[in-house]
Design a protein around this motif. Structure first.
Motif, PDB file in Angstrom:
ATOM      1  N   ASP A 190      -2.637   7.369  11.767  1.00 12.37           N
ATOM      2  CA  ASP A 190      -1.471   6.879  11.039  1.00 12.37           C
ATOM      3  C   ASP A 190      -1.861   6.251   9.691  1.00 12.37           C
ATOM      4  N   PHE A 191      -3.001   6.671   9.143  1.00  9.51           N
ATOM      5  CA  PHE A 191      -3.439   6.117   7.851  1.00  9.51           C
ATOM      6  C   PHE A 191      -2.503   6.573   6.736  1.00  9.51           C
ATOM      7  N   ASN A 192      -2.007   5.590   5.957  1.00 11.69           N
ATOM      8  CA  ASN A 192      -1.126   5.906   4.841  1.00 11.69           C
ATOM      9  C   ASN A 192      -1.880   5.593   3.541  1.00 11.69           C
ATOM     10  N   PRO A 193      -2.404   6.648   2.879  1.00 10.22           N
ATOM     11  CA  PRO A 193      -3.284   6.377   1.724  1.00 10.22           C
ATOM     12  C   PRO A 193      -2.575   5.595   0.618  1.00 10.22           C
ATOM     13  N   MET A 194      -1.300   5.906   0.356  1.00 12.16           N
ATOM     14  CA  MET A 194      -0.631   5.218  -0.753  1.00 12.16           C
ATOM     15  C   MET A 194      -0.457   3.732  -0.457  1.00 12.16           C
ATOM     16  N   ALA A 195      -0.039   3.415   0.777  1.00 14.00           N
ATOM     17  CA  ALA A 195       0.132   2.003   1.144  1.00 14.00           C
ATOM     18  C   ALA A 195      -1.204   1.276   1.049  1.00 14.00           C
ATOM     19  N   SER A 196      -2.269   1.984   1.439  1.00 15.52           N
ATOM     20  CA  SER A 196      -3.581   1.355   1.424  1.00 15.52           C
ATOM     21  C   SER A 196      -4.074   1.105  -0.002  1.00 15.52           C
ATOM     22  N   VAL A 197      -3.764   2.044  -0.903  1.00 18.68           N
ATOM     23  CA  VAL A 197      -4.156   1.861  -2.306  1.00 18.68           C
ATOM     24  C   VAL A 197      -3.388   0.676  -2.910  1.00 18.68           C
ATOM     25  N   LEU A 198      -2.086   0.574  -2.611  1.00 16.81           N
ATOM     26  CA  LEU A 198      -1.297  -0.563  -3.122  1.00 16.81           C
ATOM     27  C   LEU A 198      -1.886  -1.878  -2.613  1.00 16.81           C
ATOM     28  N   ASP A 199      -2.305  -1.866  -1.363  1.00 16.26           N
ATOM     29  CA  ASP A 199      -2.914  -3.055  -0.769  1.00 16.26           C
ATOM     30  C   ASP A 199      -4.198  -3.426  -1.533  1.00 16.26           C
TER      31      ASP A 199
END
Lengths: 119, 517
Positions: free
Chosen positions: B475-484
């Motif tokens: 369930d990795f969300n790359p965009m959410a992780s980059v924003l983080d």
């Protein structure tokens, strides 16, 4: 001299192919459709079929545009580094001779963006 | 023995000479070229450092006196502004997004300018030049700190101000101002003083601190207006110093002329590219417009800069390259930049919006050659889509220019319908550029620019995910992780202005301040 420096040195190329975990960078721009402010940057394995890029990758980036659905891919004109170029859809990126950080543009004759303004 | 009577008071010039000249000496434990290792490798030849003139003849006693006075006034106004809830008197909460760009993208540059001037204040062999650089170094850290102080009040009330020291290092478009300074501070001391003392001060801060800060005043932001005008009185001095440094180099040796010319070409172009952000702030982010970006460019660059280049012609310096293209593009770059930030609004730390009818008409009148023909149809389309619940959020990573690091949004010289593509091959790899100007800079020192940390590529290399991220999990969300990783609070700092926390809070607070319900 490739750099003005206090002593000779070799720069670290930050974007070497091997840094991309098996993918290579491919840039793709759609001529006459500046609603997309810049060409896109994709990281794709070199064994990706070109047809899968057009059918599976590009729609995620470009299909917002009302012209997207009207594209006749048989008539699309392709350019690699600005020079006319012909992709083979059934072949992979590597087999099409595409290398890391190559840049492609495609032109879709007859489609010139929102109200014909290349937007 | 009769002592000759001394004049009671030294003239300013003599006084300055005693304070700044011949304070150093020939070193004995190490030879001078090892004590000043950066003095010669750029190829600039200096025969007589005593010919250096500081046009302001500034010494510490005068510095403290003037700056303390200015600072007292600044803080008195900031205190009054804050205690009076001055933030509710700005024209509209949209305005606040322009000062988010200021705090995140410009204030950290002031700090870097401080470091750069401290460095060259150590490395120049001439004492008077060192003193002048020290003074500027002090100005720059004052500017960083007064800006942080002034803008901290907005951080209490609005999103996007909370983590500027992280954002300047991580948010994608921040690599544009950051790489400008990284380029300058990793050059030698003479190139640095041309890049910052001349290009940054003359081309950029002039336009930022005069017309943009007037815009802050017109939009009711007394805090930004006050630090802006306080800084501008120093900037005028900095520009003069940058110019003096250039004239000094040109007068010292004819062999310096081509080197200085190349730096003028390079840094005018780099400053011009960076200034795109200010153009967008002026044309799109000030609810009450003061003057268009194009008008400001004509006054502060074409007229003032034109006079300057006439003045430098006697040294054999010609105006910077690509002026013709720059002149054509003044009708376009602010619109192209706003279109970029509008569509990448999900991946940003401030809000964007489409102009209202009234604003579009203003843009048409200010840009009769370009707005209606190229940009209005695009913007009206986006506005209509947004009204139908289909606000455009581009979430695909764009291609960046290797030199200026701006997405490849600029168009061919003379043709605003065609994206401009340029490329170079170096050691078997391809590099791409937005313009001939950026390609020239790369081609002259490729070994430097292959090291560019391009956010687009860094994301794909997996170097920009939040702490503890597991890109292999299902369930990795790359965009959410980059924003983080960027420090951007998704759904609060980014997205359209319409419906944002800032919009709701501003309206609610202003309502409380102006009525009793």
């Amino acid at each position: 001299m490739s750099v003005i420096a206090i002593k000779p040195y070799v720069g670290e190329e930050k974007d070497r192919l091997e840094n991309f975990h098996g993918a290579q960078i491919l840039f793709v721009g759609w001529e006459d459709h500046l609603i997309f402010c810049a060409p896109f940057c994709f990281a794709l394995p070199p064994d990706t079929k070109f047809g899968d890029v057009v059918g599976g990758v590009l729609p995620g980036a470009f299909s917002y545009h009302p012209d997207w659905a009207k594209i006749d891919w048989a008539k699309a004109e392709w350019f690699k580094s600005g020079q006319p170029w012909k992709p083979v859809f059934e072949r992979t990126l590597a087999e099409n001779g595409l290398h890391h950080k190559d840049v492609l543009r495609f032109r879709t004759p007859g489609l010139t963006g929102i109200a014909g303004t290349c937007s | 023995m009769d002592m000759p009577a001394q004049k009671k008071k030294l003239g300013l010039r003599e006084r300055y000479a005693y304070m700044t000249r011949h304070l150093g000496w020939e070193t004995t434990y190490q030879p001078m070229d090892k004590v000043f290792p950066y003095a010669e490798y750029e190829g600039i030849k200096i025969h007589d450092w005593d010919k250096w003139e500081d046009p302001f003849r500034l010494t510490m006693d005068a510095y403290w006196k003037y700056q303390a006075e200015k600072e007292r006034k600044l803080y008195a106004i900031i205190d009054a502004y804050n205690q009076n809830n001055g933030h509710l008197n700005v024209t509209d909460a949209k305005y606040i997004n322009s000062i988010k760009l200021f705090l995140n993208g410009i204030s950290p540059l002031e700090y870097m300018a401080h470091r750069g001037f401290a460095h060259i204040g150590r490395q120049f062999p001439g004492e008077a030049a060192r003193v002048a650089c020290l003074m500027q170094s002090l100005d720059e850290i004052r500017h960083a700190q007064t800006q942080i102080h002034s803008l901290s009040n907005f951080n209490k009330h609005y999103n996007g101000f909370h983590d500027f020291t992280k954002m300047i290092q991580r948010v994608w478009y921040m690599s544009v101002p950051r790489s400008f300074f990284d380029d300058a501070v990793s050059a030698g001391p003479f190139e640095f003083i041309v890049s910052i003392g001349f290009s940054f001060e003359y081309v950029l801060t002039n336009l930022l601190f005069v017309p943009f800060v007037s815009g802050a005043a017109y939009n009711g932001d007394m805090g930004t207006m006050t630090f802006g005008f306080s800084a501008q009185s120093d900037e005028a001095r900095h520009m003069t110093l940058g110019l003096e440094a250039i004239k000094f180099m040109l007068e010292q040796d004819p062999a310096n002329v081509p080197i200085v010319q190349r730096w003028i070409d390079k840094w005018t172009w780099r400053g011009y590219r960076l200034l795109t952000l200010v153009g967008m702030m002026m044309d799109y982010m000030l609810p009450k417009r003061v003057m268009s970006w194009k008008e400001a460019w004509e006054i502060y660059f074409e007229e003032n800069g034109g006079a300057l280049f006439k003045d430098l012609a006697r040294y054999g310096i010609r105006p910077p390259k690509y002026l013709e293209q720059i002149e054509f593009d003044k009708d376009h770059i602010s619109h192209q930049a706003w279109a970029t930030f509008y569509q990448y609004s999900a991946l940003s730390n401030f809000h964007t919006w489409m102009p209202t009818d009234d604003e579009m008409d203003w843009l048409s009148s200010k840009y009769p050659n370009s707005f209606d023909k190229y940009y209005r149809p695009r913007f009206e389309f986006w506005r209509k889509e947004a009204e139908q619940g289909n606000r455009f959020f581009n979430k695909t990573i764009p291609m960046l220019c290797q030199t200026c690091q701006i997405p490849m949004v600029f168009t061919e010289p003379g043709d605003p319908t065609k994206t401009c593509y340029r490329e170079s091959d170096y050691k078997g790899s391809k590099y791409h550029f937005c313009s001939d100007g950026c390609k020239d800079i790369f081609d002259h020192e490729p070994e430097k620019y292959i090291q560019a940390w391009l956010p687009a590529h860094q994301i794909y290399q997996g170097n920009c995910f939040g702490e503890g991220a597991d890109p292999t999990s299902k369930d990795f969300n790359p965009m959410a992780s980059v924003l983080d990783y960027w420090g951007v609070q998704n759904g609060h700092d980014n997205g359209d202005f319409e419906g944002s926390d800032d919009q709701k809070n501003f309206n609610a607070w202003r309502g409380m301040a102006t009525n009793n319900s």
